[in-house]
Design a protein around this motif. Structure first.
Motif, PDB file in Angstrom:
ATOM      1  N   TYR B 266       0.832  -1.089  -0.003  1.00  0.00           N
ATOM      2  CA  TYR B 266      -0.077  -0.143   0.030  1.00  0.00           C
ATOM      3  C   TYR B 266       0.967   1.275   0.019  1.00  0.00           C
ATOM      4  CZ  TYR B 266      -4.382   2.444   0.824  1.00  0.00           C
ATOM      5  OH  TYR B 266      -5.469   3.343   0.710  1.00  0.00           O
ATOM      6  N   GLU B 288       0.406  -5.618   3.790  1.00  0.00           N
ATOM      7  CA  GLU B 288       1.225  -4.785   4.075  1.00  0.00           C
ATOM      8  C   GLU B 288       2.328  -5.387   5.038  1.00  0.00           C
ATOM      9  OE1 GLU B 288       3.206  -2.183   3.997  1.00  0.00           O
ATOM     10  OE2 GLU B 288       2.394  -1.225   2.243  1.00  0.00           O
ATOM     11  N   ILE B 289       3.597  -4.856   4.917  1.00  0.00           N
ATOM     12  CA  ILE B 289       4.389  -5.252   5.812  1.00  0.00           C
ATOM     13  C   ILE B 289       4.735  -3.698   6.836  1.00  0.00           C
ATOM     14  CG2 ILE B 289       5.768  -6.733   4.641  1.00  0.00           C
ATOM     15  CD1 ILE B 289       8.108  -4.421   4.325  1.00  0.00           C
ATOM     16  N   ASP B 290       4.548  -2.694   6.571  1.00  0.00           N
ATOM     17  CA  ASP B 290       4.673  -1.439   7.107  1.00  0.00           C
ATOM     18  C   ASP B 290       3.498  -1.105   8.006  1.00  0.00           C
ATOM     19  OD1 ASP B 290       4.816   1.111   7.788  1.00  0.00           O
ATOM     20  OD2 ASP B 290       6.276   1.618   6.226  1.00  0.00           O
ATOM     21  N   LYS B 306      -3.414 -11.181   5.611  1.00  0.00           N
ATOM     22  CA  LYS B 306      -2.302 -11.885   5.126  1.00  0.00           C
ATOM     23  C   LYS B 306      -2.793 -12.348   3.736  1.00  0.00           C
ATOM     24  CE  LYS B 306       0.328 -12.571   9.479  1.00  0.00           C
ATOM     25  NZ  LYS B 306       1.045 -13.350   9.953  1.00  0.00           N
ATOM     26  N   GLU B 309      -4.913 -15.425   3.858  1.00  0.00           N
ATOM     27  CA  GLU B 309      -6.266 -15.317   4.279  1.00  0.00           C
ATOM     28  C   GLU B 309      -7.152 -15.403   3.348  1.00  0.00           C
ATOM     29  OE1 GLU B 309      -6.791 -12.484   7.667  1.00  0.00           O
ATOM     30  OE2 GLU B 309      -4.651 -12.381   7.508  1.00  0.00           O
ATOM     31  N   GLY B 322       7.583  -3.756  -4.618  1.00  0.00           N
ATOM     32  CA  GLY B 322       9.007  -3.441  -4.765  1.00  0.00           C
ATOM     33  C   GLY B 322       9.772  -4.702  -4.345  1.00  0.00           C
ATOM     34  N   ASN B 323       9.155  -5.809  -3.759  1.00  0.00           N
ATOM     35  CA  ASN B 323       9.866  -6.973  -3.014  1.00  0.00           C
ATOM     36  C   ASN B 323       9.858  -8.207  -3.891  1.00  0.00           C
ATOM     37  OD1 ASN B 323      10.866  -8.532  -0.988  1.00  0.00           O
ATOM     38  ND2 ASN B 323       9.383  -8.039   0.304  1.00  0.00           N
ATOM     39  N   LYS B 324      10.428  -9.088  -3.402  1.00  0.00           N
ATOM     40  CA  LYS B 324      10.504 -10.499  -4.287  1.00  0.00           C
ATOM     41  C   LYS B 324       9.738 -11.472  -3.611  1.00  0.00           C
ATOM     42  CE  LYS B 324      14.218 -13.038  -3.992  1.00  0.00           C
ATOM     43  NZ  LYS B 324      15.645 -13.549  -4.120  1.00  0.00           N
ATOM     44  N   GLY B 325       9.388 -12.413  -4.593  1.00  0.00           N
ATOM     45  CA  GLY B 325       8.564 -13.499  -3.831  1.00  0.00           C
ATOM     46  C   GLY B 325       7.353 -13.241  -3.168  1.00  0.00           C
ATOM     47  N   VAL B 326       6.785 -12.397  -3.602  1.00  0.00           N
ATOM     48  CA  VAL B 326       5.588 -12.075  -2.855  1.00  0.00           C
ATOM     49  C   VAL B 326       4.278 -13.007  -3.224  1.00  0.00           C
ATOM     50  CG1 VAL B 326       3.750 -10.095  -2.639  1.00  0.00           C
ATOM     51  CG2 VAL B 326       6.149  -9.465  -2.719  1.00  0.00           C
ATOM     52  N   HIS B 346       7.709  -3.013  -9.330  1.00  0.00           N
ATOM     53  CA  HIS B 346       9.136  -2.271 -10.184  1.00  0.00           C
ATOM     54  C   HIS B 346       9.580  -3.434 -10.768  1.00  0.00           C
ATOM     55  CE1 HIS B 346      12.761  -3.449  -7.917  1.00  0.00           C
ATOM     56  NE2 HIS B 346      11.959  -3.450  -6.469  1.00  0.00           N
ATOM     57  N   SER B 347       9.563  -4.597 -10.558  1.00  0.00           N
ATOM     58  CA  SER B 347      10.280  -5.648 -11.451  1.00  0.00           C
ATOM     59  C   SER B 347       9.576  -7.070 -11.367  1.00  0.00           C
ATOM     60  CB  SER B 347      11.720  -5.862 -10.555  1.00  0.00           C
ATOM     61  OG  SER B 347      11.126  -6.594  -9.613  1.00  0.00           O
ATOM     62  N   THR B 349      10.250  -9.586 -10.271  1.00  0.00           N
ATOM     63  CA  THR B 349      10.594 -10.486  -8.976  1.00  0.00           C
ATOM     64  C   THR B 349       9.345 -10.699  -8.095  1.00  0.00           C
ATOM     65  OG1 THR B 349      11.105  -8.705  -7.529  1.00  0.00           O
ATOM     66  CG2 THR B 349      12.928  -9.706  -8.994  1.00  0.00           C
TER      67      THR B 349
ATOM     68  N   THR C 453       1.799  -8.263   7.501  1.00  0.00           N
ATOM     69  CA  THR C 453       2.574  -9.364   6.931  1.00  0.00           C
ATOM     70  C   THR C 453       4.186  -9.124   7.385  1.00  0.00           C
ATOM     71  OG1 THR C 453       1.150  -9.513   4.880  1.00  0.00           O
ATOM     72  CG2 THR C 453       3.560 -10.464   4.409  1.00  0.00           C
ATOM     73  N   GLN C 459      13.638 -11.979   1.827  1.00  0.00           N
ATOM     74  CA  GLN C 459      12.981 -10.606   1.390  1.00  0.00           C
ATOM     75  C   GLN C 459      13.636  -9.359   2.183  1.00  0.00           C
ATOM     76  OE1 GLN C 459       8.709 -11.347   2.376  1.00  0.00           O
ATOM     77  NE2 GLN C 459       8.280 -11.725   0.000  1.00  0.00           N
ATOM     78  N   LEU C 463      15.469  -6.452   0.237  1.00  0.00           N
ATOM     79  CA  LEU C 463      15.131  -4.833   0.322  1.00  0.00           C
ATOM     80  C   LEU C 463      16.151  -4.198   1.153  1.00  0.00           C
ATOM     81  CD1 LEU C 463      11.466  -5.453   1.077  1.00  0.00           C
ATOM     82  CD2 LEU C 463      12.478  -4.614  -0.893  1.00  0.00           C
ATOM     83  N   PHE C 471      10.888   0.695   7.950  1.00  0.00           N
ATOM     84  CA  PHE C 471      10.478   0.090   6.642  1.00  0.00           C
ATOM     85  C   PHE C 471      10.961   1.388   5.347  1.00  0.00           C
ATOM     86  CE2 PHE C 471       8.168  -2.653   9.382  1.00  0.00           C
ATOM     87  CZ  PHE C 471       8.746  -3.810   9.048  1.00  0.00           C
TER      88      PHE C 471
END
Lengths: 478, 478, 478, 478
Positions: B266, B288-290, B306, B309, B322-326, B346-347, B349, C453, C459, C463, C471
Motif C-alpha cells: 500500500y 502490508e509489512i509496514d 495476510k 487469508e 517492490g519486493n521479491k517472492g510476494v 517495479h520488477s 521478481t 505481513t 525478502q 530490500l 521500513f
C-alpha cells in the motif's frame, strides 16, 4: 419475397465502408472479401444446406473460444446444469437471430441442452465470429451466418431459419432487432401462426413489437427482455461504468485525472459513465432534459448545465441520451483542440457526424475506431467510432454481462413456451415476470460468493411475501 | 573495453524471446530481424557515424508522432517556450540514455531549444520507436538507437555518445538506469571529470548512484529525480490508478464490478490501484509489512490481511511491493480457477514466475502479454506480462505523466548545469530542490485550467514564506 | 515572576465572552462562575496543595468517563499493557501541560503505569473536564486544572507543576502550546537544567521551540510530535474527513447532496474535507497557493480556482490554509444568502471575522457555535464557531485519533528519557524516529483486525531492511 | 364514537415512557406535563374552539422558525409563488393530519395561498412543535395539536377537523398514517361522500388504503405519494446517505475510517447507507433476501453475506429492511464489545429490542437516544433510539427533503381536486402522474443552479415525446 429493408443501422455502415468496422482479432479479415458463402452453396446445388458458414475448418479455434466463454458465463451455465434434466424446452423449435459469437454460442448450446432444436442467423452483417459459427455448425447446429454478409445474404440466412420444411416447424423466435419476426410475418404468415412466443432483445425490436401490437398485427405474445431489471442494470449502468473507461483508454490513451468532461444524459448509461469518470478524477458536468434525472445528477454531485455552457472548456464529450443531434457541428466548432467526442447512447445519431463531412474539415484515421477531424486552423477533434457506439472500441462486452442477458433470454423462452394459454394474450408485449428476473439474478450470485438470506416463515408472513419471491411490487425501481 | 553486463532486466528478456515483447504497433516488426544497423555502418566504413538508426526513411511518420506528443505534453512545451530565449543550457553537451519514443523526442528537442547539444542512445534494447529515432536523426540529432539492439550494439550505441572527440566533450549526463554513467566511469574516466552533473531517472540507476556515492567513486553531483514529488505522485499514484484498470481490461476484458481482489503493498502504487479498483466496484483487500501503510489502508476502508487469508477467494492478485517472492507457487496452488495475477511493482521478481515453469503446468499464450497457466486438473491462472510490469499491457504511459517526468529532468539538468560550485557537493546524490518541483507543477496547471491563488504581502509575511515559494518544508508529505 | 502573557488565542476568547465557549455537556456550567478554586486553597492556608480542582466530589462520574475512553483508546492501552512490566519511565518526573479530559487522563494514567510521577496543569483555560480532573485527583495525581481558570489561575496551576520541591525535581516536560516550557525557562531556569527532554504537541509550541533553538536558548533536546506521520495523517486527513461533515451537520442540518462548496487549501486537512464533501454529493472547488498541491487537487478531480471566481455561487466556504485573511469581508459581501462559512484551519485568522463586527451587520446567535450575520438587505451568512475551529461544533475528537496522539506522546517521552546522551543534541528539535512512528501504528492495527505481513529473511535481505523496521527512508511521503 | 385504536406505533411509545422521546429543543418540555389543552377548552365552555394549541403566546418564536424553514424549502415556495394567482385549490376544504412543525407549516400556508381552507391535526402525539402550532393558530389557521397529546386528545383533535359544520364541509384529505381517513370513514360516513380525494404520505397509510380499496370500502380516489419518484429517492437514498452518518456521529462520536459494518437490506435506504459508509472509509457488508438487490450490492462492491457470517467482527450493524426480527438476541449475543446497533428501516421491529429486556442485561442510558446494553461479562452493545428510527438521533430531516415531500403533497391535492371525474376511479389508489413528479423535481432545480436542456421540435418528434414531458415510460426505474 416482399421488399424488405435491412435494419436501420446497416445502410449507414455500408456507406462508411468495411475497413472501418474491423471488430475482429485480425485473424480472418482476409476472408471477408470475395464470394459470399451462400452463393457457393447455391452454386454447388445446395439451396437448403444444413448450415452455411465462412469456413467450417475453423471449428477447433471457435470451440476453444466457446469453452473460454463458458467459464465466464456462470449464470447461463448454471441454468444449463439445473434444467438439463427437466428439458423445459423439449420440442421447442427456435428461430434465432442474434449476434453470433462465443457468448451467444453458449446460449445456443444451452437452449439445445434444455431440449430445443434451433436454426440460427445473424442479426448484423459484420458481427459474426466466423470461427464460432464454424464450431457450432461442426457440432451439428443449423447456423447461417458469416462476417461481411451482403444484404441479400443477410436475408437469405434468416430465411433459412424461418422457412418451414417437413422437419422444421418453428414455434418460438428469439430475435435481436426484429428482423426474424419481420420476415416471418411478411413472408411466412401461415407458419407464423405456429409461433407460441417471441423473445426480443433490442430497443429497436421492442419498439417494432409495440408498434405491431398497437396496429393489431401481432398475433403471438412477445416478451420484451430489453427492459428486464437485471438486463437494464447490467447492460447499462454496470457495464457502461466500465466500458466508457475502457473505450476511452484504448482509443486515446488519455489520462482521466483532472480532465473536464460532460455527459449528455443521466439515464442508466449516463449514470454509469459519470460514476466511473468521477471515480477516476474527472470533473464531470451533466446535461439533461428530464428534471427528475437532472435532480438526481445534482444530488449525486454533478453540475447540471446546458451543453453550450461548458463546451469550450471540456476535454471529453460523451453522449448517452438515445436522442439525435445532441452534439451538433456548432458545438464542435466551439470545442477546444484535442477534445474527445464519444457516443455511449444507442445509435449513431447523437453526434451529428454527417455535419463533419464537409470539404473544409480533414478526417484523419489515427487508429482503428479513432478519427481526428482537423479544422483549417489546425484544431483537432478526436471522434471515436465515427459517432457509433464507443463500446466498439473495446474488444467485446464482458462475458458476465452477456451471461445475464443470455440467461434472461433463455428464461423468457422457457416462460413463453410453457405458460398456460391464458397467461399471455396473443397480441401483447410483456415484461419478464419479476420472479424470472429474480431467478436470473440468483443464477449469478455464486460468482461473487454472495450468500442470500432467507426469510423465516414469520418474516414472510409479516411482509406478506412468499419465501421464494417475488420480493418486490412491479413498480419497484431498484 | 571492460567487461560490462547489460542492465539486470535484459537477460531475462532475452531468454524469454522476442515474440513476447511486442510493444510496437506492428508497423516495423519485420525490420527487427536481420543485420544490426551499426554493423552496416561499420561495414560501410563509418565507425563513427553522425547517427545510427534502423531506417532514416521513416522520419516523416516519426515526426508526426512527435508532433502529436507535443500536443499532449503541455508542461515541457511551456518550458521550451518560456526558456528558449534564456538558453539556460547554452554550451551544455548532454549524453542522453533513455527510452527513445515520441515523448522523449519532445524532451530532446526541448533541451536543444534551450541551448544544449546532445548525443543520445537507448536505455533498453526493445523500447526504441524506430520512426521517432529516424525523425530525430533526420532533424540532425546524433541518435544511436533501434528496436531490437543486440547486447553488443547496445553498448556500442552508448559509447558513441560517451566517447569524447574533437568536437564533443560531454559535460552532462541524463541517464535512465545508470548505463551511460557506468560506461563513462569505467571506460572514459578522464572524460568523466568534465561532467558537471548527472540526472538519473530510474530506481535502479538511483540505487547505483547511492552505492557509488557511498563507495566514494562518485566525483560529480547527481540528482535523483525519481523521488521528486511530482514525479512520484504522477508516475505512481495517479498513473497507476488508471493503468491498473487499463492493463486488466485490455488483457482480460474482465468486469470489475463485484470482483474480489487483493493488492500486495500500500505504497503510492498500491494506493492508486486500490482507489481505482474500489471505485469500479471491486472488493479490495490489502497486504502490508509496514504498520503505517497498513493503518492507512485500514482507514481508507480496506481490510488488511495476510495473503494466505484471502488467496482462495480472490479473482485478482496485484503486486505493488517492490519486493521479491510476494506471490509464490504455493499461493498460486491455492488460487481459484481464472484468478488473474498482475504485477504493478517495479520488477519481475514479485511474482515467482520461475516456479511456474515446471513440467506439470501448461503455459498457453492467449493473447499478447497474457498467459494461461494450466494445472493438471484444468485450473487456469491468468498471468499478465509474465510477471513483469503490467503497464506493458497498455499501449504506453499517458503523455501527461511523461511530460511531468520530462520537465523534471530538464529542470534538474538546468539546475545542475547552472548551480554555483558550492551548492552541490561532488560526491552526493540530491533530490530536486522543492522550488523546481513546484515549478514543474506550475508548468502543468494550465492544462487543467487551474488558477493558482497568490499570497498577499501580508499573508506571505504571516507565514514566513516567499511569495513565489517554496511553500513547504522539506519534510512535507503532500 | 516575569511578565508572561497567556497563549495567543486566549485573549480573543475572553473578549468574545464565556457564553460562546460552552464546550461542556451542560452538567457543570453552574460551577464555572464564582470563586477560583486556588483562591480557596490559598485562603485555606494551602499554598502548595496536593491538587487543585473544581470539585473533588465529581470523581465517580469522571472515572466512568475515563473508563469509557479506555475502551476507545486501544493503542495507548496496548502500550500500557505491554510496557508496564518494563517501567520504561521509572523515576521520570513529568511536568504535563495539556487539555485535561477523559482521553488525556488515559495518557496520564498510562505514564504512571510505565513508572513516571507526574504533575499536570491545563493548557487552555476552558477545556478542562472538571469531573475528569476530580477523578485523577481522587486517584492521587497532582492535578491543577479547572474549567474557566482566570489568567492568573492558569499560570498558578502551571507553576504548581514546574516549581521544584524537596520531593519534586521535574526531568521531563510534555507540553501542548509551549506554556510549561516557557514558564520553566523563564522562572525556573536552574531547575530547567534537570530536564532531559521536552515533548511538544502543538503547531504553536513547535514553532516556539524552533525559535528557541535558533536563538540558542534551548538547552534540552525537544521532540516535535506534531509532525509525526501517524499524528499528521490521523489528526488531519482522516479526522477532518469526518469532522467537517459532523461539524456542518450538527450546526446547520444542511444537506450535502448537490451543494456547491469551496475548500481553501489542499493540504492534509483540505484533502480530508474535499474527499468527504465529494463523497456525499457536493460539487467541490479548491483554492491553493502551492502548485504541487494544486496539481494534486486537479488530478483528484477538483476544479482549482481563485476564491473570487466561485464566491457568488457556493453554498459552503471552508478554510484550511493555516493562513490569515483568506476569507475577507469583500468575499463575504459577494456570498449568496445562506452561505455557510466554516474554518477547519489552525486558527481564527483565516476568516476575517473582525471585519464583520461593523454596525451595519446584525449578528444573531441561532444555536451554540452558529451565528447568522445579517446584511441590511436581509442576506444571511452562517458563520460557524465565530471563525474558530469548526471542530468545536462537534462534541469531541474521536477517541481513536486521540489514542494515536497519546501513544505518540508517550513513546516520545520514553525515547527522550531513555536515549543515550549522544543521540539527541541539547539544542535541537527532532521528529519522532520512524521506528517509533511505526510502533504507534502497530499498536492500533488490532482495532481494525488488521494483520501485518512479515518479511521473510530473504525478502528483508533483498530490500536491505531489518525485518522489524523501520521500513521506509525518512523522506518517504506516505 | 366507535372504538378506534391509535395508530400502531403509539402504544409502544407510550409503554416506553415519555422521557425517551424527547424530540424537542428543550424549550417547551415543562409544559408537556399537566392538563391537556382541550380539557381546558372544554372546561371553558368551548367544545368547538377555533383552534387548540398548548400556548398561543409562543407564536412569535414559531413564526421565526417558519420563516427560516421557508428559506430552506425552495420548491414549495416556488410553487406558492407560481400558483398563487391561479388559486388551483380555490374552495378546497382540506382536512390535514400530519406532523406539525415549521416545515409542514410552510405546506399549510402554501395550500392556503393556493385558495384552500384547512383544518389540521397532528398524526403523532409527540411530534408537534408547540411554537409552530401557536404561530399557525395565531395566523388564523384551525390547528388542533400539541406535543404530548393523550390518546383521547389525539382523536379529539382529528375529530375537530373532520366533523362537518355549517361552514365546514371538508372535500379533501391530506393524511399521514391514515388516521384522518379512518376516523372520517368510521364516524362521518355521510360527510365522507363529499371528499373528492385523499392524499396519503406514509407506508402504513398507503397499506391501509390498498386494503380498503381491495375490500371495496374506498369510495374516493386516493393518491399514494409515498411511492412517487422524487419522494422515494429523496426520502430514502439521498436523505439516508446523509442521516446515517449524522445519526451515528451525534450519538456515538465514533470514527468511520476502518470500521467494519453490516447493512441489512439493500433497498434505497440500504443503498444510501452503504454508499455513505464506504465513502467515509468503512468496510461494508450487505445482507439481502432479494437476489436482484443482492446482485446490485455485489456489483457496487459490497460482500453479500448472511448476518451470522460477520456478526462477530463488525463494529456497526444497520437495519434497513422493513422487516421484523432481523437482528435477534442471538445475533446480539455474538456481537463484540462496543458494537453499535442502529435501525434505519421503517419501524421498531427490525431489531428485537424486546429480547434485550431481560434481567441479566443492564440498560444504561448514556445520552439522549443512546443506550448501552451491558452483558454480565461487561460487554456493551450501543443501541440507538431503542431500535426505532435512528433519524431520531438527528435534529430533524433536512428541510430540502421535506420541501420535496411537501411539494409532492400539494401537487397531488391539486391534481385530485381539479381532475375531470373520469380520470380517477372512486375506489382506486393511484401513483402521482409522472408529469407531476417531474414538476416537483423542476421546482427544486434552481436551488442547485441546475440548467435543464430543452428538446428541439425535431428531437421531440424523433423521441415521440412532448417537449414538456412526461419524459419516461411509467416503468422507468431512474
Amino acid at each position: 419475397m416482399p421488399k424488405l429493408s435491412v435494419s436501420a443501422t446497416v445502410p449507414t455502415i455500408l456507406e462508411e465502408g468495411v475497413e472501418k468496422l474491423d471488430l475482429s482479432d485480425g485473424s480472418s479479415s482476409d476472408e471477408d472479401e470475395g464470394v459470399q458463402p451462400h452463393e457457393k452453396a447455391i452454386a454447388a446445388g445446395q439451396p437448403n444446406p444444413a448450415y452455411c458458414v465462412r469456413n467450417i475448418e475453423q471449428h477447433a479455434f471457435g470451440r476453444r473460444e466457446i469453452e473460454i466463454a463458458e467459464q465466464e458465463m456462470p449464470g447461463i451455465m448454471a441454468l444449463r446444469a439445473r434444467a438439463k434434466d427437466d428439458k423445459p424446452l423439449k420440442d421447442a423449435k427456435i428461430v434465432g437471430c442474434t449476434h453470433i459469437n462465443a457468448q451467444t454460442a453458449v446460449l445456443i448450446e444451452t437452449l439445445a441442452a434444455l431440449g430445443a432444436t434451433v436454426r440460427w442467423a445473424a442479426c448484423n452483417i459484420y458481427s459474426t465470429q466466423n470461427e464460432v459459427a464454424a464450431a457450432l455448425a461442426h457440432a451439428g447446429y443449423a447456423i447461417f451466418a458469416w462476417r461481411g454478409e451482403s444484404e441479400e445474404a443477410f436475408w437469405w440466412c434468416i430465411d433459412q431459419c424461418c422457412t418451414p420444411t417437413a422437419t422444421w416447424t418453428p414455434n418460438m423466435i428469439l430475435d435481436d432487432g426484429g428482423d426474424a419476426t419481420h420476415l416471418m410475418l411478411k413472408k411466412h404468415a401461415a407458419a407464423f401462426k405456429h409461433i407460441k412466443g417471441i423473445v426480443e432483445e433490442s430497443v429497436t425490436g421492442v419498439h417494432r413489437l409495440y408498434q405491431l401490437s398497437k396496429a393489431g398485427k401481432l398475433c403471438v405474445p412477445a416478451m420484451n427482455v430489453n427492459d428486464s431489471v437485471t438486463k437494464t442494470k447490467f447492460d447499462n449502468l454496470y457495464s457502461c461504468r466500465e466500458s466508457i473507461i475502457d473505450a476511452l483508454k484504448r482509443s486515446t490513451d488519455l489520462m482521466f485525472g483532472g480532465k473536464q468532461s460532460v455527459v449528455c444524459g443521466y439515464g442508466e448509461v449516463g449514470k454509469g459513465c459519470c460514476q466511473a469518470l468521477k471515480a477516476l478524477g474527472c470533473v464531470v458536468y451533466v446535461t439533461e432534459i428530464d428534471p427528475i434525472c437532472a435532480l438526481q445528477a445534482a444530488m449525486d454531485g454533478f453540475r447540471v448545465v446546458k451543453l453550450n455552457e461548458v463546451i469550450r472548456q471540456v476535454d471529453i464529450v460523451i453522449t448517452a441520451t438515445g436522442n439525435k443531434g445532441v452534439v451538433t457541428r456548432e458545438h464542435m466548432e466551439r470545442m477546444k483542440n484535442g477534445c474527445v467526442v464519444c457516443n455511449m447512447g444507442h445509435s449513431n445519431t447523437e453526434v451529428d457526424v454527417h455535419a463533419l463531412r464537409t470539404p473544409d474539415l480533414l478526417w484523419e484515421r489515427v487508429r482503428s475506431q479513432v478519427d481526428h477531424i482537423i479544422w483549417p486552423n489546425g484544431k483537432r477533434i478526436v471522434l471515436l467510432a465515427e459517432g457509433r457506439l464507443a463500446n466498439l472500441c473495446c474488444s467485446s462486452l464482458p462475458s458476465f454481462v452477456v451471461s445475464v442477458t443470455a440467461a434472461t433470454q433463455a428464461l423468457a423462452l422457457i416462460e413463453l413456451y410453457n405458460a398456460p394459454h391464458h397467461r399471455y394474450k396473443q397480441a401483447d408485449v410483456y415484461l419478464l415476470p419479476k420472479k424470472m428476473d429474480e431467478y436470473v439474478a440468483s443464477l449469478h450470485l455464486p460468482t461473487f460468493d454472495a450468500h442470500l438470506t432467507e426469510l423465516t416463515d414469520e418474516q414472510a408472513k409479516y411482509l406478506g411475501l412468499n419465501k421464494v419471491g417475488p420480493f418486490k411490487p412491479n413498480y419497484y425501481r431498484y
